[in-house]
Design a protein around this motif. Structure first.
Motif, PDB file in Angstrom:
ATOM      1  N   VAL A   1      14.514  41.594  54.049  1.00 19.09           N
ATOM      2  CA  VAL A   1      14.301  41.261  55.451  1.00 19.09           C
ATOM      3  C   VAL A   1      12.923  41.729  55.874  1.00 19.09           C
ATOM      4  O   VAL A   1      12.314  42.609  55.262  1.00 19.09           O
ATOM      5  N   THR A   2      12.422  41.123  56.938  1.00 18.79           N
ATOM      6  CA  THR A   2      11.146  41.526  57.535  1.00 18.79           C
ATOM      7  C   THR A   2      11.411  42.532  58.641  1.00 18.79           C
ATOM      8  O   THR A   2      12.230  42.286  59.539  1.00 18.79           O
ATOM      9  N   LEU A   3      10.752  43.667  58.573  1.00 18.93           N
ATOM     10  CA  LEU A   3      10.967  44.761  59.527  1.00 18.93           C
ATOM     11  C   LEU A   3      10.073  44.584  60.738  1.00 18.93           C
ATOM     12  O   LEU A   3       8.877  44.316  60.608  1.00 18.93           O
ATOM     13  N   THR A   4      10.658  44.743  61.906  1.00 22.04           N
ATOM     14  CA  THR A   4       9.911  44.594  63.157  1.00 22.04           C
ATOM     15  C   THR A   4       9.799  45.900  63.934  1.00 22.04           C
ATOM     16  O   THR A   4       9.204  45.925  65.003  1.00 22.04           O
ATOM     17  N   LYS A   5      10.392  46.977  63.433  1.00 21.96           N
ATOM     18  CA  LYS A   5      10.303  48.274  64.095  1.00 21.96           C
ATOM     19  C   LYS A   5      10.396  49.363  63.032  1.00 21.96           C
ATOM     20  O   LYS A   5      10.810  49.103  61.891  1.00 21.96           O
ATOM     21  N   PRO A   6      10.032  50.606  63.362  1.00 28.32           N
ATOM     22  CA  PRO A   6      10.102  51.700  62.375  1.00 28.32           C
ATOM     23  C   PRO A   6      11.505  51.843  61.816  1.00 28.32           C
ATOM     24  O   PRO A   6      12.481  51.909  62.552  1.00 28.32           O
ATOM     25  N   THR A   7      11.604  51.893  60.489  1.00 27.60           N
ATOM     26  CA  THR A   7      12.889  51.898  59.807  1.00 27.60           C
ATOM     27  C   THR A   7      12.861  52.924  58.689  1.00 27.60           C
ATOM     28  O   THR A   7      11.827  53.123  58.039  1.00 27.60           O
TER      29      THR A   7
ATOM     30  N   PRO B   1      33.458  48.638  39.550  1.00 24.08           N
ATOM     31  CA  PRO B   1      32.592  49.311  38.575  1.00 24.08           C
ATOM     32  C   PRO B   1      31.764  50.423  39.196  1.00 24.08           C
ATOM     33  O   PRO B   1      30.539  50.385  39.171  1.00 24.08           O
ATOM     34  N   GLY B   2      32.410  51.408  39.806  1.00 18.94           N
ATOM     35  CA  GLY B   2      31.684  52.538  40.376  1.00 18.94           C
ATOM     36  C   GLY B   2      31.053  52.179  41.692  1.00 18.94           C
ATOM     37  O   GLY B   2      30.829  51.012  42.013  1.00 18.94           O
ATOM     38  N   PRO B   3      30.703  53.194  42.482  1.00 21.20           N
ATOM     39  CA  PRO B   3      30.063  52.939  43.775  1.00 21.20           C
ATOM     40  C   PRO B   3      28.616  52.547  43.585  1.00 21.20           C
ATOM     41  O   PRO B   3      27.715  53.355  43.723  1.00 21.20           O
ATOM     42  N   ALA B   4      28.354  51.305  43.219  1.00 15.71           N
ATOM     43  CA  ALA B   4      27.002  50.850  42.931  1.00 15.71           C
ATOM     44  C   ALA B   4      26.621  49.709  43.854  1.00 15.71           C
ATOM     45  O   ALA B   4      27.403  49.217  44.648  1.00 15.71           O
ATOM     46  N   ALA B   5      25.378  49.273  43.732  1.00  9.38           N
ATOM     47  CA  ALA B   5      24.809  48.286  44.631  1.00  9.38           C
ATOM     48  C   ALA B   5      25.535  46.951  44.646  1.00  9.38           C
ATOM     49  O   ALA B   5      25.527  46.283  45.666  1.00  9.38           O
ATOM     50  N   PRO B   6      26.177  46.459  43.539  1.00  8.04           N
ATOM     51  CA  PRO B   6      26.821  45.144  43.610  1.00  8.04           C
ATOM     52  C   PRO B   6      27.862  44.999  44.705  1.00  8.04           C
ATOM     53  O   PRO B   6      28.221  43.888  45.059  1.00  8.04           O
ATOM     54  N   SER B   7      28.390  46.083  45.242  1.00  4.45           N
ATOM     55  CA  SER B   7      29.371  45.958  46.311  1.00  4.45           C
ATOM     56  C   SER B   7      28.723  45.547  47.626  1.00  4.45           C
ATOM     57  O   SER B   7      29.410  45.164  48.554  1.00  4.45           O
ATOM     58  N   HIS B   8      27.418  45.644  47.722  1.00  3.15           N
ATOM     59  CA  HIS B   8      26.702  45.251  48.935  1.00  3.15           C
ATOM     60  C   HIS B   8      26.253  43.796  48.855  1.00  3.15           C
ATOM     61  O   HIS B   8      26.176  43.209  47.767  1.00  3.15           O
TER      62      HIS B   8
ATOM     63  N   GLY C   1      12.066  45.241  53.788  1.00  4.67           N
ATOM     64  CA  GLY C   1      13.110  46.180  53.413  1.00  4.67           C
ATOM     65  C   GLY C   1      14.284  45.426  52.842  1.00  4.67           C
ATOM     66  O   GLY C   1      14.356  44.192  52.919  1.00  4.67           O
ATOM     67  N   ILE C   2      15.234  46.162  52.272  1.00  2.88           N
ATOM     68  CA  ILE C   2      16.430  45.562  51.676  1.00  2.88           C
ATOM     69  C   ILE C   2      17.614  45.926  52.562  1.00  2.88           C
ATOM     70  O   ILE C   2      17.916  47.112  52.754  1.00  2.88           O
ATOM     71  N   LEU C   3      18.320  44.924  53.114  1.00  4.06           N
ATOM     72  CA  LEU C   3      19.403  45.136  54.073  1.00  4.06           C
ATOM     73  C   LEU C   3      20.691  44.524  53.557  1.00  4.06           C
ATOM     74  O   LEU C   3      20.688  43.405  53.035  1.00  4.06           O
ATOM     75  N   CYS C   4      21.805  45.274  53.713  1.00  9.49           N
ATOM     76  CA  CYS C   4      23.125  44.709  53.427  1.00  9.49           C
ATOM     77  C   CYS C   4      23.590  43.954  54.671  1.00  9.49           C
ATOM     78  O   CYS C   4      23.651  44.533  55.762  1.00  9.49           O
ATOM     79  N   ASP C   5      23.940  42.692  54.512  1.00  9.08           N
ATOM     80  CA  ASP C   5      24.367  41.866  55.640  1.00  9.08           C
ATOM     81  C   ASP C   5      25.709  42.306  56.216  1.00  9.08           C
ATOM     82  O   ASP C   5      26.038  41.958  57.347  1.00  9.08           O
ATOM     83  N   VAL C   6      26.479  43.067  55.455  1.00 13.06           N
ATOM     84  CA  VAL C   6      27.820  43.432  55.894  1.00 13.06           C
ATOM     85  C   VAL C   6      27.826  44.782  56.601  1.00 13.06           C
ATOM     86  O   VAL C   6      28.319  44.921  57.721  1.00 13.06           O
ATOM     87  N   CYS C   7      27.278  45.825  55.965  1.00 15.92           N
ATOM     88  CA  CYS C   7      27.401  47.185  56.508  1.00 15.92           C
ATOM     89  C   CYS C   7      26.091  47.737  57.045  1.00 15.92           C
ATOM     90  O   CYS C   7      26.046  48.895  57.470  1.00 15.92           O
ATOM     91  N   ASN C   8      24.997  46.961  57.025  1.00 13.93           N
ATOM     92  CA  ASN C   8      23.698  47.367  57.574  1.00 13.93           C
ATOM     93  C   ASN C   8      23.041  48.493  56.789  1.00 13.93           C
ATOM     94  O   ASN C   8      22.211  49.228  57.334  1.00 13.93           O
ATOM     95  N   PHE C   9      23.406  48.678  55.514  1.00  9.88           N
ATOM     96  CA  PHE C   9      22.720  49.664  54.678  1.00  9.88           C
ATOM     97  C   PHE C   9      21.293  49.179  54.424  1.00  9.88           C
ATOM     98  O   PHE C   9      21.084  48.068  53.953  1.00  9.88           O
TER      99      PHE C   9
END
Length: 940
Positions: free
Chosen positions: A67-73, A55-62, A87-95
């Motif tokens: 996650v808790t950030l420990t350094k500048p991101t 269904p299009g290049p949308a967020a459900p593919s991630h 922050g919001i992190l994709c566990d697969v591709c690190n987006f």
């Protein structure tokens, strides 16, 4: 069944490669129960899933989580800093994303990216190198260590991420299967400079901290990933549209050749991931976490294999999980490591078999870290596992059409144990609107979309599809996610491959060349014809009507020598000149990678990416002849030569030899100076030498340059032993002819050039900078400062058949341009009633003398000029003894005899860089006028 709509078409490229795999049995680790949202990326997405288009290049593919950030991101969507600790992190591709940006994310996850490839095209990876401020297209992390880049597009990857890269390189030619009615943008993410601005919203869209923003690799349009969807999908090639050779105008049937062969890129033996370079035991670090080193306290590192092929090669990925991790957690981590987006319920982990269980003598010689195959309370205790797919009684398979204008991207059908390739074709044709045609005219094609090679296999009509899918999964789950099935017309494609063969003895007839090739490589006369013969250069072009024979000849020719000279072979494309737009004036680029240190190699890669790689030729791989042959039918084109004065002379000589075979007999030639002197480049305003300017700006300057005429001169060298010179330094040589554009020197300046040339031949690695080269010239000159030859007594000069008395000199120089010895004005600017004012196109040469090294130094510093001797259009020099001679920087020792210098016929058309008009309040405007260029190179 379902059909998925998508504009455009899909197709395939590449050669045929056999693949096989065999299942093995071993203890199982139970499948997890948590499902993952998002579409599947493989040809089948599970037993209970619909096969509709993602269904299009949308967020459900991630697979996003907070996650808790420990350094500048920084956010990968807007490139802004993420304030706070979440922050919001994709566990697969690190987006990584802001929570507020999550709803706008359109960048697909790496796990589903293969399913979104429009036309699979393999990449051409060069040698490993350090690429600063570049990001891996697979795991999205920076290339801090050695990485790989594609020589044709802007893809950068870690070496261990190569197997998971999409085959989404630029499509640079037609392969004979289909024709394109529109050229679409080819977007690449994360290659923008930090100051890049979006084409749509005009806000900053680039970043040096994260892979943000997209750029079309044809027209260089830059945009946010969100804004790119609002731009017109058609690509017009941007500001370089008149210079680019459109892919629709190039045809190359490349079924049995790699992309490296097609683009004439030298192949470098690069180790495959897991061959021992990334780690001592052949491991490949996991992609999502890229864990290396010892695991943290309370965690363990497991080896994961994705099938039988990985076990045989000992290629695995590692995942780090807690010691108390349940089987479900290990399974999900294994799927993420191999970028598999499907439901974990369809997979299981099997303990790695021991060598005895494998029953393989090769595997038995390896040390496997198998560990125990038991479970304690649902926890994995084995240290090495094989990821397997559970048996499926049926599944949904996506079938793609291999032709255009069908209205859908693919159709989805249910495959059962009774389904065969023929029955699938019969079921698919009505869904694609081809029900009126017989099934006999179609076939099912399996396409493996590897990052290095796209391979196609035609399936037999009675082959069971479900068994074939099971076989692929047993061999490699990663391979399954990169496999597609196409229904294609089974019409026979008339194979035609053009092979350029060089290094043959010059001066033979077509029949003699044919006999020579039959003897050397046993070419088959039934399918091989000699279409073009370049006798003077010792080269022929073969038309081969068989893919297998073309591949055999290509590999055999490169390992063959004829009369002591090695042969070389190139695969050449065909330019469909009738399809070129009326205002298209493609640029033929020649690059000498040995000039300018490493700058020539970098420019070669840059021009391949900015233009069509089929119009960029490496001069050390066959010289200029293959390029002129490919462009021989193009009605109007320009030439860019990247190299020193010697390289420019080489190309101009080849152009002179090829002029009568070209539809555009007088193409204008531009120069990108990479040498040491670069005198012709200075005169034509291209500068004293390339110093790292943006290659895109260089191409714009070529497009805006003005055509001027420059004289070309022929030098006939007729050597013979003069009377009383029995002990001459050089042996008598047969007459030969050389061409000259800049100057011809006899005596001291040629002697210095010869010493420099010999020093460079002895230690070429030291001559990588223009500053060092000039320092060597100075040192050689100081050694000759007290040397006296009395050149005026060693030769006689006739101008227009009139004897000219020479003053006391050590060097005699014939100059055609007002620049000599790295920019010095040897003739001088003083007016003289005896001579006309020199010009590059006046049909006259100026003759100047120098008294020695000191005089030459004074000329270089502008304190003096040379001794004006004569001006004319016909010269005869008689050498009474062996004397150093140099023409356009190429020196040698000439035996006693005659040198006859005369005009070489038609003047050559050169391009002079336009003067930049200064603008107040900012840099020169970069917008180019859209007016039609003045015609040039017209046979009229």
């Amino acid at each position: 069944m379902a059909a998925a709509a998508e504009p455009g078409a899909l197709g395939w490229l590449g050669g045929v490669s056999p693949r096989s795999g065999s299942p093995t049995s071993s203890p199982e680790l139970g499948a997890g129960s948590r499902s993952r949202s998002g579409p599947g990326s493989g040809p089948g997405s599970g037993p209970e899933r619909s096969g509709a288009r993602p269904p299009g290049p949308a967020a459900p593919s991630h697979s996003f989580r907070k996650v808790t950030l420990t350094k500048p991101t920084f956010c990968h969507l807007c490139s802004d800093f993420i304030w706070g600790l979440a922050g919001i992190l994709c566990d697969v591709c690190n987006f990584m994303s802001h929570e507020k940006c999550l709803k706008h994310v359109k960048t697909p996850c790496t796990s589903v990216a293969p399913s979104l490839v429009r036309v699979p095209v393999a990449h051409c990876f060069g040698p490993r190198g350090l690429y600063k401020r570049r990001f891996c297209s697979v795991c999205r992390k920076g290339l801090e260590a050695l990485g790989l880049r594609c020589e044709v597009c802007e893809l950068h990857v870690h070496p261990d991420c190569v197997p998971f890269a999409c085959s989404d390189c630029r499509q640079c030619h037609q392969d004979g299967h289909r024709e394109h009615d529109a050229h679409l943008h080819h977007w690449r993410e994360g290659t923008l400079p930090s100051g890049a601005r979006c084409e749509l919203c005009r806000k900053t869209c680039g970043s040096s901290d994260v892979p943000a923003g997209v750029r079309c690799e044809w027209c260089s349009v830059q945009a946010h990933s969100v804004c790119s969807a609002a731009l017109a999908p058609e690509c017009t090639f941007g500001r370089l549209r008149t210079l680019v050779l459109p892919p629709a105008c190039v045809r190359l049937l490349s079924r049995n050749f790699s992309k490296m062969h097609c683009f004439r890129i030298p192949e470098i033996a690069a180790p495959e991931p897991g061959d021992g370079e990334d780690s001592a035991d052949g491991s490949v670090p996991a992609g999502p976490g890229r864990e290396v080193g010892a695991p943290e306290s309370g965690k363990q590192t497991l080896k994961i294999f994705d099938g039988s092929d990985a076990m045989q090669r000992n290629h695995f990925r590692t995942v780090t999980v807690p010691h108390l991790a349940r089987s479900q957690e290990v399974l999900e981590a294994a799927l993420r490591a191999y970028y598999i987006p499907e439901d974990p319920e369809g997979f299981q982990l099997q303990a790695l078999p021991t060598p005895a269980q494998l029953g393989d003598t090769v595997a038995a010689g390896k040390v496997w870290s198998a560990g125990s195959a038991e479970e304690e309370g649902g926890r994995a205790t084995c240290q090495a596992w094989v990821l397997r797919a559970l048996p499926r009684t049926q599944e949904i398979l996506k079938i793609y059409p291999a032709w255009l204008k069908v209205g859908v991207a693919y159709v989805s059908i249910r495959v059962t144990p009774q389904s065969t390739a023929r029955s699938v074709v019969l079921e698919v044709l009505p869904l694609l609107g081809r029900q009126a045609e017989g099934v006999e005219g179609f076939q099912l094609v399996e396409v493996l979309m590897g990052s290095r090679q796209v391979q196609r296999t035609v399936l037999a009509d009675e082959e069971p599809l479900l068994d074939r899918l099971r076989e692929i999964r047993q061999m490699s789950l990663r391979q399954m996610s990169q496999t597609r099935f196409y229904v294609a017309e089974s019409r026979a494609l008339a194979p035609r491959v053009s092979l350029f063969v060089g290094g043959l003895p010059p001066g033979l007839s077509p029949q003699e060349y044919r006999s020579l090739l039959d003897e050397a490589v046993a070419s088959k006369a039934a399918v091989v014809t000699v279409s073009h013969v370049y006798s003077a250069q010792g080269a022929v072009v073969l038309d081969v009507a068989c893919f297998a024979e073309a591949e055999r000849l290509y590999m055999l020719v490169r390992d063959t020598a004829v009369r002591g000279r090695p042969l070389m072979a190139l695969v050449l494309p065909e330019v469909l000149h009738t399809k070129l737009a009326p205002d298209c004036r493609p640029l033929l680029v020649f690059v000498n990678p040995r000039s300018g240190g490493l700058k020539g190699r970098d420019l070669l890669c840059s021009f391949r990416k900015l233009l069509n790689p089929h119009q960029v030729f490496e001069l050390t791989n066959g010289g200029p002849l293959p390029g002129f042959h490919v462009f021989s039918q193009v009605p109007c084109f320009r030439v860019l030569v990247c190299g020193g004065d010697g390289t420019v002379g080489w190309v101009l000589t080849a152009l002179e030899d090829m002029r009568h075979r070209l539809a555009c007999p007088e193409p204008a030639v531009a120069i990108l100076p990479l040498g040491t002197g670069n005198d012709l480049g200075r005169v034509l305003r291209w500068g004293a030498g390339y110093s790292g300017e943006d290659p895109f700006s260089v191409l714009l300057s070529v497009d805006e340059a003005d055509a001027v005429l420059v004289d070309r001169w022929t030098i006939l060298l007729d050597a013979h032993k003069a009377a009383g010179e029995e002990d001459s330094e050089a042996e008598a040589e047969p007459p030969k002819i050389v061409q000259m554009s800049n100057y011809c020197g006899i005596g001291i300046d040629a002697e210095l050039s010869l010493d420099f040339h010999q020093a460079r031949e002895e230690e070429p690695g030291k001559f990588t900078s223009r500053f060092h080269n000039k320092g060597v010239y100075v040192r050689v000159g100081l050694q000759k400062i007290s040397h006296s030859r009395g050149l005026h007594r060693a030769l006689r000069l006739q101008v227009e058949q009139q004897e000219v008395e020479l003053p006391s000199i050590e060097g005699l120089i014939f100059i055609n341009i007002p620049s000599w010895g790295s920019g010095a004005d040897l003739w001088g600017s003083d007016s003289d009633s005896r001579f006309e004012k020199p010009r590059m196109d006046d049909g006259l040469l100026e003759v100047v003398g120098v008294t020695g090294v000191v005089h030459m130094g004074q000329v270089q510093s502008g304190l003096r000029s040379g001794i004006r001797i004569a001006q004319g259009s016909y010269f005869r020099v008689t050498l009474l003894k062996a004397t150093p001679v140099q023409v356009d920087g190429e020196p040698w020792v000439q035996a006693p005899g005659h040198l006859i210098i005369s005009a070489a016929g038609p003047k050559v058309h050169m391009l002079r860089k336009a003067k930049q008009k200064p603008r107040k309040g900012g840099p020169p405007k970069d917008a180019r006028a859209d007016g039609a260029p003045a015609p040039e190179g017209d046979p009229k």
